[in-house]
Design an enzyme around this catalytic site. Sequence first.
Site, PDB file in Angstrom:
ATOM      1  N   ASP A  16       0.829  -1.199   0.000  1.00 35.34           N
ATOM      2  CA  ASP A  16       0.000   0.000   0.000  1.00 35.34           C
ATOM      3  C   ASP A  16       0.869   1.255   0.000  1.00 35.34           C
ATOM      4  OD1 ASP A  16      -2.493   1.286   0.062  1.00 35.34           O
ATOM      5  OD2 ASP A  16      -2.393   1.538   2.235  1.00 35.34           O
ATOM      6  N   GLU A  41       0.905  -0.247  -4.918  1.00 36.38           N
ATOM      7  CA  GLU A  41      -0.093   0.766  -5.232  1.00 36.38           C
ATOM      8  C   GLU A  41       0.566   2.143  -5.287  1.00 36.38           C
ATOM      9  OE1 GLU A  41      -4.424   2.142  -3.543  1.00 36.38           O
ATOM     10  OE2 GLU A  41      -2.633   2.424  -2.297  1.00 36.38           O
ATOM     11  N   HIS A 114     -10.635   0.343  -3.334  1.00 42.02           N
ATOM     12  CA  HIS A 114     -11.248   0.950  -2.149  1.00 42.02           C
ATOM     13  C   HIS A 114     -10.940   2.441  -2.027  1.00 42.02           C
ATOM     14  CE1 HIS A 114      -7.150  -0.006  -0.962  1.00 42.02           C
ATOM     15  NE2 HIS A 114      -7.260   0.876  -0.002  1.00 42.02           N
ATOM     16  N   ASP A 115      -9.874   2.902  -2.676  1.00 45.98           N
ATOM     17  CA  ASP A 115      -9.557   4.330  -2.650  1.00 45.98           C
ATOM     18  C   ASP A 115     -10.363   5.106  -3.689  1.00 45.98           C
ATOM     19  OD1 ASP A 115      -7.567   4.328  -0.621  1.00 45.98           O
ATOM     20  OD2 ASP A 115      -6.123   3.516  -2.043  1.00 45.98           O
ATOM     21  N   TRP A 228     -15.190 -11.412 -29.622  1.00 47.52           N
ATOM     22  CA  TRP A 228     -15.253 -12.597 -30.478  1.00 47.52           C
ATOM     23  C   TRP A 228     -14.096 -13.531 -30.141  1.00 47.52           C
ATOM     24  CZ3 TRP A 228     -16.004  -7.616 -31.905  1.00 47.52           C
ATOM     25  CH2 TRP A 228     -17.178  -7.283 -32.599  1.00 47.52           C
TER      26      TRP A 228
END
Length: 314
Positions: A16, A41, A114-115, A228
């Site tokens: 994080d 992240e 979630h942010d 496809w």
Amino acid sequence: MNWLKNTVGFDGWRYDFVHGYDPKYIKEYNTATNPYFSVGELLEGDRQRITNWLDLTKDGSPDANSSAFDFATKNALQNAFNDNNLSYLRDNNGNASGLIGWWSSKAVTILDNHDTGSFPNQAHWVFPTQHLEKGYAYILTHPGVPMVFWDHFFDYGAPLKTAITNLMAIRKRNNLSSTSALNINITQQNLYAATIDNRVAMKIGSGSWSPSGTDWALAASGTDWAVWEKPSLLNTAGFENTNSVIKLVENPVKDILKLEKEVKDLSIYSVDGKLITRQKNTSSVNVQILNTGIYLLQFTDLEDKSGFIKFIKK
């Protein structure tokens, strides 16, 4: 961390807020714990900054020691939809505009987390709800490692969940991967179309497009998007019942192929990918003229769920 991995059973790490510490520690953590997978992240829409962070995780190694969330692809998609200009999805060199255009093996593609997601999440950078199906049609067919946001799958209603489920199945049965070959066929204001590994083709946007050739079959579609695939390239093992709500009354089949439920669309292909027949709003089809052998039935049911069934003609 080793206790979490070896005792609790975690397979990998999500790092994080990697803005906040030196990237060299990613290498130290991963070297010490040997995770199956890790992702950092770095909440940046600029792929150059994400690439710089990945480079810094090398710390003397030949390759980056982690993957990174591809917020650059999220940024490109959102800008393209918000400005109604899908040409944003190809850069000046003809590659995808996000991190997947530069370093797809280390890119975890994402629409929201979630942010960024809407309430009760923090709603910092919400992907437009009306474009979610198109967004997933993009990331679930393209290179990179796609991430499906929990809220989108479980809380946004059956149509989106069905679309995501079908797209995940297409990706899996065509063996698409983080390093799949991407050929962008066309980009213009109202149309983006691409072919991936020459096994899957897709388009998003209101513009009309379909892949050339007779060996392509529509696998999934929705408002302003379609995907496809080539039935001739699919491994038929495990295709006897890809969707538990649809079953054949009998298999092998002699004269009349009967389904337990009516379907919206039904196509039969030979194993080399040739379309034999296509019918709509039916639960049966006459196959008496078919030669003895193995065939693929592709269907879309009344709830827009799609799948394949392998059957044998006696």
